[in-house]
Design a protein around this motif. Structure first.
Motif, PDB file in Angstrom:
ATOM      1  N   VAL A 123       4.473   3.839  -5.004  1.00 20.97           N
ATOM      2  CA  VAL A 123       3.875   3.727  -3.661  1.00 20.97           C
ATOM      3  C   VAL A 123       4.976   3.405  -2.669  1.00 20.97           C
ATOM      4  O   VAL A 123       5.754   2.481  -2.866  1.00 20.97           O
ATOM      5  N   SER A 124       5.066   4.203  -1.622  1.00 18.09           N
ATOM      6  CA  SER A 124       6.006   3.858  -0.551  1.00 18.09           C
ATOM      7  C   SER A 124       5.290   4.019   0.783  1.00 18.09           C
ATOM      8  O   SER A 124       4.657   5.039   1.047  1.00 18.09           O
TER       9      SER A 124
ATOM     10  N   ALA B 184      10.144  -5.056  -0.571  1.00 16.57           N
ATOM     11  CA  ALA B 184       9.476  -5.194   0.735  1.00 16.57           C
ATOM     12  C   ALA B 184       8.006  -4.825   0.614  1.00 16.57           C
ATOM     13  O   ALA B 184       7.486  -3.993   1.358  1.00 16.57           O
ATOM     14  N   ALA B 185       7.372  -5.443  -0.368  1.00 15.19           N
ATOM     15  CA  ALA B 185       6.002  -5.045  -0.678  1.00 15.19           C
ATOM     16  C   ALA B 185       5.207  -6.233  -1.205  1.00 15.19           C
ATOM     17  O   ALA B 185       5.762  -7.296  -1.445  1.00 15.19           O
TER      18      ALA B 185
ATOM     19  N   ILE C  15       4.716   0.102 -12.234  1.00 13.82           N
ATOM     20  CA  ILE C  15       4.327   0.071 -10.813  1.00 13.82           C
ATOM     21  C   ILE C  15       5.608  -0.105 -10.002  1.00 13.82           C
ATOM     22  O   ILE C  15       6.329  -1.081 -10.188  1.00 13.82           O
ATOM     23  N   ASP C  16       5.868   0.833  -9.145  1.00 18.80           N
ATOM     24  CA  ASP C  16       7.068   0.774  -8.300  1.00 18.80           C
ATOM     25  C   ASP C  16       6.615   0.886  -6.842  1.00 18.80           C
ATOM     26  O   ASP C  16       6.117   1.937  -6.420  1.00 18.80           O
ATOM     27  N   VAL C  17       6.722  -0.198  -6.115  1.00 12.20           N
ATOM     28  CA  VAL C  17       6.235  -0.198  -4.725  1.00 12.20           C
ATOM     29  C   VAL C  17       7.369  -0.526  -3.778  1.00 12.20           C
ATOM     30  O   VAL C  17       8.071  -1.519  -3.967  1.00 12.20           O
TER      31      VAL C  17
ATOM     32  N   LYS D 257       1.786   9.201  -7.157  1.00 13.70           N
ATOM     33  CA  LYS D 257       2.782   8.889  -6.130  1.00 13.70           C
ATOM     34  C   LYS D 257       2.107   8.978  -4.757  1.00 13.70           C
ATOM     35  O   LYS D 257       1.535  10.024  -4.415  1.00 13.70           O
ATOM     36  N   VAL D 258       2.157   7.864  -4.043  1.00 10.59           N
ATOM     37  CA  VAL D 258       1.529   7.826  -2.710  1.00 10.59           C
ATOM     38  C   VAL D 258       2.570   7.421  -1.689  1.00 10.59           C
ATOM     39  O   VAL D 258       3.228   6.391  -1.841  1.00 10.59           O
ATOM     40  N   SER D 259       2.777   8.253  -0.689  1.00  8.79           N
ATOM     41  CA  SER D 259       3.651   7.826   0.402  1.00  8.79           C
ATOM     42  C   SER D 259       2.907   8.021   1.717  1.00  8.79           C
ATOM     43  O   SER D 259       2.307   9.059   1.955  1.00  8.79           O
TER      44      SER D 259
END
Lengths: 252, 214
Positions: A156-157, A243-244, A176-178, A134-136
Motif C-alpha cells: 500500500v502506498s 511513514a504509515a 504487509i508493506d505500507v 497492490k494499492v496506490s
C-alpha cells in the motif's frame, strides 16, 4: 414581554453561544467532524460496470492472484462456491477520468490491473494459493474466510487497506508493506495456530494485538518480533511500515 | 424581568429597524456601540467559519485514510485548529472593520448625491448597527457546526444576512439623511453593484490578458 425584548434575548443567546464556541472549541480540541465512509469511492465513484470476467471451479484448480489498483477502490471478497473467481470492473464517476484496466487469467494465474476506477474481485478461498494486492492512491478492502495456506502480500502506498482474513489452516505467510498509507487488518486463525510477527517501523506506527500473546506498539524507527514461544510452524507475518500506520489484530 | 436597554435596542433593530434606527441616529450616539456590534458579530462569525473549515478539512483528510496527512493533522490539529480559528477571528474582525468603513463611506457619498442631509457619523452608525443582522449568519453557522452534514446552510445564512443587512443599512440611511427608502436602499446596494461590475471587469481583463499573453 415585547417583541424587541424577545428578539434581543435571542440575538444575545446566539451571539454569546457563537462567541463561546469559537473561543473555547480550539482550546478543548473540539471541531466538527464529517467522516465520509468510502471517500475514495465517493471521489472516484463507482460508475457503470465496464466488464466482468469469471470462471467456474471446474475450469480452475489453483488460483494465484495479483490485483493492482492505482487511484480508486478495490474490494476482494469471497466468491460463490461454484465460482473460482469473478472480477467486476467499474468506471470512475468523474467525467474527465477514464478507466484503464486489464484482466488476464491463464493457467490459474489471474492478473488484474485497474487505473482510476473501482474493482471488485470475488475469489474462492479454497483454491486460493497466493494473492498479491497492490494499492496506490486508493483504498482497498479484503474480506476473505476459509483460507487454506494462502500466501498474502499487501503493498500500500498513499492509500488505505482494511479487512478481515480468516484462516482454516494458518500455516502460511503474510507480508504487509505500507508506505505513506494506513492498514487495518483483523486476522482469525484456528485456536491451536502459532503466530510469528516481525514488525518494522520507519517513521511509522505499528499496533499489534495478538490474543493470548501480546498487545504492543512498534513506533518511530524500531523493529520487533512478537512470536509464540517455541514457534516452528504457523502464520508468519512480516510488516514493514514507512511513514504509515498499521493496526493488526490476531484472534484465535 | 428587566431587560437591559442595549439588548432591547439590539432586538429593536431586528423587529422594528426604522423606529430604533431613527432613535439611535437622532440621539446622536457615538460610534462605540456600532463598533462593538461589528467586532462581536464578525469575531463570532469568522471564528465559527474557521472552526467549520478546520473540522471539515481534517475530516476530509481522515476520510481518505492518507496517513501522513492524517498523522500531521492528528499531531498538529490542536495548534493548527487554534491558529485557523483565532487567525480567522482576528483577520475577519479587521476585514469587517475595513468593510464597515468603506461601505459607510460609499453609501454616505451616494446618499449625499441623493441630496441627503446627514453627517458621515450618521452613515457610519447606520451601517454599523446593521451588523445585528449577522445573527442570521451565526444561527446558520451554529447549525452547521452542530451538524456538519448541513454545512451548506451556512452559505444560505450568509446570503440571507447580507441581503438583510443591505435592507437595514438602506432603512438607516433613509432615516439618517432624510431621503426616501428607495434612495436609502439604492445608496446601500449601489456600492456592491459597483464592486461586482468592477470585479467582473478586472476578472474579464485579467483572463483576456492571460489569453492574449499565452
Amino acid at each position: 414581554m415585547r417583541a424587541e425584548e424577545v428578539a434581543g434575548l435571542l440575538v444575545a443567546a446566539i451571539l454569546g453561544s457563537s462567541l463561546l464556541i469559537a473561543l473555547v472549541s480550539p482550546a478543548i480540541g473540539f471541531y466538527p467532524s464529517l467522516k465520509v465512509e468510502g471517500a475514495w469511492t465517493v471521489a472516484w465513484g463507482k460508475g457503470k460496470l465496464l466488464a466482468s470476467y469469471e470462471k467456474n471451479m471446474t475450469e480452475v484448480q489453483e488460483l494465484r492472484v495479483r490485483a493492482e489498483l492505482s487511484a480508486g477502490n478495490l474490494r476482494v471478497e469471497e466468491a460463490e462456491e461454484s465460482l473460482a473467481y469473478r472480477v467486476e470492473v467499474y468506471g470512475a464517476l468523474m467525467p474527465w477520468s477514464s478507466t484503464d484496466y486489464s484482466v488476464v487469467e491463464e493457467g490459474g494465474r489471474l492478473e488484474v490491473e485497474v487505473k482510476a476506477g473501482s474493482v471488485v474481485v470475488y475469489l474462492n478461498p479454497s483454491i486460493l494459493r497466493e494473492i498479491e494486492v497492490k494499492v496506490s492512491a486508493g483504498s482497498g478492502t479484503v474480506e476473505l474466510g476459509g483460507l487454506n495456506r494462502t500466501v498474502f502480500s499487501f503493498r500500500v502506498s498513499a492509500g488505505s487497506l482494511e479487512g478481515t482474513l480468516e484462516y482454516s489452516n494458518a500455516t502460511s505467510s503474510l507480508n504487509i508493506d505500507v508506505s505513506a498509507g494506513g492498514v487495518e487488518l483483523r486476522i482469525k486463525v484456528p485456536k491451536e495456530s502459532k503466530v510469528y510477527i516481525k514488525a518494522s517501523a520507519d517513521a511509522a506506527e505499528v499496533d499489534v494485538n495478538v490474543k493470548e500473546l501480546a498487545k504492543t506498539s512498534v513506533s518511530g524507527f524500531e523493529e520487533r518480533v512478537i512470536a509464540d514461544p517455541g514457534f516452528r510452524e504457523g502464520l508468519v507475518i512480516d510488516v514493514q511500515a514507512s511513514a504509515a500506520s498499521v493496526d493488526l489484530k490476531v484472534d484465535r | 424581568m428587566k431587560i437591559p436597554g442595549a439588548l432591547v435596542r439590539v432586538g429593536g433593530f431586528i423587529t422594528s429597524p426604522r423606529v430604533y434606527l431613527s432613535i439611535a441616529i437622532h440621539e446622536r450616539r457615538g460610534p462605540l456601540e456600532p463598533l462593538a456590534y461589528v467586532i462581536l458579530f464578525s469575531a463570532s462569525k469568522w471564528g465559527l467559519r474557521g472552526l467549520l473549515v478546520a473540522g471539515l478539512a481534517a475530516s476530509a483528510i481522515g476520510s481518505f485514510g492518507v496517513t501522513p496527512l492524517e498523522a500531521v493533522t492528528d499531531w498538529a490539529a490542536p495548534w493548527l485548529t487554534s491558529l485557523l480559528v483565532y487567525g480567522a477571528m482576528a483577520i475577519g474582525v479587521l476585514f469587517e472593520l475595513f468593510l464597515w468603513f468603506m461601505w459607510s463611506l460609499f453609501t454616505h457619498a451616494l446618499a449625499k448625491s441623493f441630496n441627503g442631509g446627514g453627517e458621515y457619523a450618521h452613515s457610519l452608525n447606520a451601517v454599523g448597527y446593521a451588523w445585528v443582522t449577522d445573527s442570521a449568519s451565526l444561527a446558520s453557522l451554529l447549525v452547521a457546526v452542530a451538524s456538519p452534514r448541513l454545512a451548506l446552510i451556512a452559505l444560505l445564512g450568509a446570503f440571507v444576512a447580507w441581503v438583510w443587512k443591505g435592507v437595514v443599512v438602506g432603512i438607516g440611511m433613509s432615516e439618517a439623511h432624510g431621503i426616501s427608502l428607495g434612495k436609502g436602499l439604492a445608496s446601500s446596494f449601489f456600492p456592491w453593484l459597483i464592486l461586482a461590475v468592477v470585479g467582473s471587469a478586472i476578472f474579464f481583463l485579467a483572463t483576456s490578458w492571460e489569453a492574449w499573453w499565452t
